[in-house]
Design a protein around this motif. Structure first.
Motif, PDB file in Angstrom:
ATOM      1  N   GLU A  39       0.817  -1.266  -0.008  1.00 14.91           N
ATOM      2  CA  GLU A  39      -0.013   0.280   0.018  1.00 14.91           C
ATOM      3  C   GLU A  39       0.884   1.266  -0.034  1.00 14.91           C
ATOM      4  N   ASP A  40       1.869   1.254   0.772  1.00 14.51           N
ATOM      5  CA  ASP A  40       2.810   2.514   0.920  1.00 14.51           C
ATOM      6  C   ASP A  40       4.005   2.644   0.044  1.00 14.51           C
ATOM      7  N   GLY A 171      -6.080  -6.651  -6.285  1.00 13.52           N
ATOM      8  CA  GLY A 171      -5.574  -7.016  -4.853  1.00 13.52           C
ATOM      9  C   GLY A 171      -6.392  -7.689  -3.922  1.00 13.52           C
ATOM     10  N   PHE A 172      -5.978  -7.900  -2.791  1.00 10.48           N
ATOM     11  CA  PHE A 172      -6.779  -8.572  -1.599  1.00 10.48           C
ATOM     12  C   PHE A 172      -7.587  -7.361  -0.945  1.00 10.48           C
ATOM     13  N   SER A 173      -8.928  -7.559  -0.748  1.00 10.33           N
ATOM     14  CA  SER A 173      -9.881  -6.607  -0.170  1.00 10.33           C
ATOM     15  C   SER A 173      -9.235  -6.263   1.280  1.00 10.33           C
ATOM     16  N   TYR A 174      -8.377  -7.202   1.809  1.00  9.22           N
ATOM     17  CA  TYR A 174      -7.941  -6.598   3.101  1.00  9.22           C
ATOM     18  C   TYR A 174      -6.410  -6.872   3.186  1.00  9.22           C
ATOM     19  N   ARG A 175      -5.754  -6.011   3.889  1.00 10.11           N
ATOM     20  CA  ARG A 175      -4.256  -6.069   4.064  1.00 10.11           C
ATOM     21  C   ARG A 175      -3.928  -6.284   5.514  1.00 10.11           C
ATOM     22  N   LEU A 176      -2.611  -6.643   5.751  1.00  8.90           N
ATOM     23  CA  LEU A 176      -2.427  -6.983   7.247  1.00  8.90           C
ATOM     24  C   LEU A 176      -1.193  -6.036   7.670  1.00  8.90           C
ATOM     25  N   ASP A 180       0.746  -1.457  16.781  1.00  9.88           N
ATOM     26  CA  ASP A 180       1.319  -1.464  18.118  1.00  9.88           C
ATOM     27  C   ASP A 180       1.733  -3.023  18.341  1.00  9.88           C
ATOM     28  N   GLY A 181       2.358  -3.516  17.355  1.00 10.04           N
ATOM     29  CA  GLY A 181       3.041  -4.899  17.448  1.00 10.04           C
ATOM     30  C   GLY A 181       2.089  -6.137  17.281  1.00 10.04           C
ATOM     31  N   VAL A 182       0.821  -5.584  16.973  1.00 16.57           N
ATOM     32  CA  VAL A 182      -0.385  -6.774  16.798  1.00 16.57           C
ATOM     33  C   VAL A 182      -0.896  -6.671  15.463  1.00 16.57           C
ATOM     34  N   PRO A 183      -0.650  -8.066  14.718  1.00 20.71           N
ATOM     35  CA  PRO A 183      -1.139  -8.260  13.329  1.00 20.71           C
ATOM     36  C   PRO A 183      -2.456  -7.749  13.061  1.00 20.71           C
ATOM     37  N   THR A 184      -2.974  -6.861  12.324  1.00 23.96           N
ATOM     38  CA  THR A 184      -4.463  -6.318  12.176  1.00 23.96           C
ATOM     39  C   THR A 184      -4.714  -6.097  10.890  1.00 23.96           C
ATOM     40  N   LEU A 185      -5.758  -6.710  10.554  1.00 18.53           N
ATOM     41  CA  LEU A 185      -6.534  -6.617   9.100  1.00 18.53           C
ATOM     42  C   LEU A 185      -7.159  -5.340   8.888  1.00 18.53           C
ATOM     43  N   ARG A 186      -6.850  -4.679   7.695  1.00 18.70           N
ATOM     44  CA  ARG A 186      -7.687  -3.499   7.312  1.00 18.70           C
ATOM     45  C   ARG A 186      -8.137  -3.469   6.155  1.00 18.70           C
ATOM     46  N   LYS A 187      -9.276  -2.971   5.758  1.00 21.27           N
ATOM     47  CA  LYS A 187      -9.801  -2.882   4.561  1.00 21.27           C
ATOM     48  C   LYS A 187      -8.845  -1.999   3.682  1.00 21.27           C
ATOM     49  N   GLY A 188      -8.819  -2.467   2.346  1.00 23.17           N
ATOM     50  CA  GLY A 188      -8.070  -1.495   1.549  1.00 23.17           C
ATOM     51  C   GLY A 188      -7.081  -2.082   0.317  1.00 23.17           C
TER      52      GLY A 188
END
Ligand code: PAN
Ligand code: ZN
Length: 188
Positions: A39-40, A171-176, A180-188
């Motif tokens: 993404e970045d 792409g995939f509809s969610y990214r990981l 803060d050190g925790v794997p977190t799914l985010r839409k995008g």
């Protein structure tokens, strides 16, 4: 009958996943080969494009596309992030959509992202010994959420094929991400 007991021409290490010998191919993906999946894109620009992102060793006892055969491989995904998004594989649907695959985690920490053709995503955490069944018609991608290499075994039909184009486009509809050190799914 040939009564001689033959020595096999390919060796697999159950400890490390390493494949050696006949019919073994290696695919190398450097960061520069997969830069577009993150993404970045500003963060990508600051990184070394020659850096190894992942490599796949695979055993091809039959020709690609043959029905009824199997391929077997080990993926080695490096630890790292682009911005706060974890290093991941390109990800793909199988070209021959209704073909399944097994993944299993040999070492490291990770996450398997699964997406159906409607963009519905589920995720499974990966750790040593975890077994993952990927049904047909499901795109799959792994992300390394740990500090060491993520090593993942796989077995898939030799007529599955790889459709990278669909994921490259949408792409995939969610990214990981690391939040803060925790794997977190985010839409995008
Ligand atoms: C795996 C993958 C491997 C690399 O062997 O091909 O993990 O990921 P990408 O192919 O998405 O770059 C597999 O799923 N084979 O079908
Ligand atoms: Zn696959």
């Amino acid at each position: 009958m040939n009564s001689k007991i033959m020595k096999v021409a390919t060796i697999y290490s159950t400890m490390t996943g390493r494949l050696k010998g006949e019919d073994v191919k290696e695919t190398v993906r450097k960061l520069g080969d997969i830069a577009g999946i993150f993404e970045d894109q500003n963060a990508v620009k600051t990184m070394d494009m020659d850096m190894l992102a992942y490599r796949v060793e695979s055993h091809h006892p039959v020709d690609e596309g043959k029905s009824g055969g199997l391929f077997f491989g080990t993926s080695y995904l490096q630890a790292g992030k682009v911005g706060s998004e974890y290093f991941m594989t390109k990800g793909h649907f199988h070209s021959n959509r209704d073909t399944a695959e097994y993944y299993w985690c040999i070492s490291g920490q990770g996450c398997l992202l699964l997406m159906d053709e409607e963009g519905e995503v589920t995720a499974e955490s990966m750790e040593e010994g975890s077994l993952h069944y990927i049904p047909g018609n499901i795109a799959h991608r792994i992300a390394n959420t740990g500090d060491s290499e993520l090593v993942v075994g796989a077995c898939w039909p030799s007529d599955a094929g790889h459709d990278y184009g669909t994921i490259a486009e949408s792409g995939f509809s969610y990214r990981l991400f690391d939040v803060d050190g925790v794997p977190t799914l985010r839409k995008g």
